[in-house]
Design an enzyme around this catalytic site. Structure first.
Site, PDB file in Angstrom:
ATOM      1  CG  ASP A  53      -0.223  -0.051   2.540  1.00 33.49           C
ATOM      2  OD1 ASP A  53       1.017  -0.228   2.560  1.00 33.49           O
ATOM      3  OD2 ASP A  53      -0.904   0.060   3.581  1.00 33.49           O
TER       4      ASP A  53
ATOM      5  CG  ASP B  16      -3.305  -6.502   7.831  1.00 32.84           C
ATOM      6  OD1 ASP B  16      -4.236  -7.069   8.457  1.00 32.84           O
ATOM      7  OD2 ASP B  16      -2.302  -6.034   8.411  1.00 32.84           O
TER       8      ASP B  16
END
Length: 396
Positions: A251, A277
């Site tokens: 990310d 996640d």
């Protein structure tokens, strides 16, 4: 009726068919090819105007989204998170349960397992349960509540596995703890995947766990002993063990782009699984949320504990993970797709069903625009998000 997606950039495991086409017959992929599709009076043909067609994403690590979490006994809350991620191209996902009191984790596992027994198309997106805890190293617990992190306990593990009714697919644990290797052997014997994570294991301790059957590393580099050139730790053990798949939270927050490139170079896309996640903060505005029993804070796309420092999951979706890999990290799209679909499908034992665009597999597909944003999601042959409009249609 056969449906053909034509004039597309079809991403297969070894190349991009440009132009390419995919023919669907009900819930299965009938055929895949390059150039012009075969002519058929009975086929419904959609010209995608050079959009990308990818296999549906498979997420091994998802705690929530759209304000909902999956560590709960509320089935509708779980389904809200599943539906959110499906809109972003995830056609199969694990429900990752965060460390909580054992009975609360067991109740959540039973709820997820019950949902998986339904024939509802959305429920079919749930590929199983991931137990992230409670057998973690307290010194690397991250966003797991210290009061509920447990020392290895075989009876507690068996209770959680039984509560999942065969749906537990992965268990994250710290093998270096006293009794940790017993848990590794117990999970492997139960037919689930052991993921080494939230761990202070040395290289040798992690290697021992991998030799004993552990086959995954949970969010590599995060919440584990750091890599050092004289003590490579669990990250070094995972990257150099041919049977281990490494999760990456790609990310731009959890990992530097060079770290992601290093992992792909060391392990290859066949041993990399892009994961989200994701927390309940994914897809909603900044603010406070609950991640299991812990409050967390989302601000500017980053999720932390209330201290504003300790990472506590992410706001990531799988389409963003792929887009970041290709556009920012420089990973070829074929390799990014292997890591987002093919590798995780194999880890879940679903390689014959999904994870790549091949004849005979489930029609789980994602149509992405030129800038790799989701236009359409197809799950089990049905359009579940967006529409099969073409660029010419949009221009009218």
């Amino acid at each position: 009726m056969v449906m053909i997606l034509a004039n597309a950039r079809v991403v297969t495991p070894d190349r991009v068919l440009d132009p390419g086409w995919v023919a669907l017959d009900g819930h299965r992929i009938l055929a895949v090819g390059a150039g012009e599709p075969p002519r058929s009076a009975d086929a419904e043909v959609h010209d995608l105007g050079a959009d990308y067609v990818l296999p549906g994403f498979v997420d091994l690590h998802m705690h929530g989204g759209d304000g909902a979490q999956v560590t709960t006994e509320d089935p509708q809350e779980i389904l809200r998170a599943i539906a959110f991620h499906r809109r972003h191209g995830t056609t199969r996902t694990l429900a990752s349960l965060v460390t909580s009191p054992v009975e609360e984790m067991a109740a959540a596992a039973r709820t997820v397992a019950d949902l998986m027994r339904s024939s509802d198309p959305l429920h079919r997106s749930i590929a199983g349960i991931h137990l992230e805890g409670p057998f973690l190293n307290p010194n690397h617990r991250g966003a797991h509540h210290n009061d509920y992190v447990l020392a290895p306990d075989v009876n507690a593990l068996r209770h959680l596995l039984a509560s999942g009714g065969g749906a537990v697919r992965t268990v994250t644990l710290a093998p270096e703890l006293d009794g940790g290797m017993d848990l590794v052997r117990e999970v492997v014997a139960a037919g689930a995947v052991v993921a080494v994570g939230h761990t202070d294991a040395s290289y040798d301790e992690a290697h021992q766990a991998f030799e004993a059957g552990a086959s995954m590393a949970t969010h590599l580099f995060n919440a584990m002993r750091p890599f050092h050139h004289r003590e490579p730790g669990p990250a070094g053990a995972a990257l150099t063990h041919d049977n281990v798949t490494c999760e990456l939270i790609n990310d731009g927050v959890h990992l530097h782009s060079a770290t992601t490139r290093l992992a792909f170079a060391a392990a290859g896309a066949d041993r990399i699984a892009l994961v989200t996640d994701a927390t309940p903060a994914a897809g909603v505005n900044d603010g406070r949320f609950n991640l299991g029993p812990l409050p967390v804070l989302a601000r500017d796309g980053k999720v932390t504990l209330l201290d504003g420092v300790t990472n506590a999951g992410s706001t990531l979706t799988m389409d963003r993970a792929v887009r970041h890999a290709v556009r920012c990290v420089g990973i070829p799209i074929t390799q990014a797709v292997i890591a987002a679909a093919t590798t995780p499908a194999r880890m879940l034992g679903l390689a014959e069903q999904t994870g790549s665009i091949e004849a005979g597999k489930d029609a789980d597909l994602v149509v992405l625009t030129d800038d790799l944003r989701v236009r359409t999601v197809i799950a089990h042959g049905a359009v579940v998000h967006g529409a099969l409009t073409t660029k010419a249609d949009l221009a009218r």
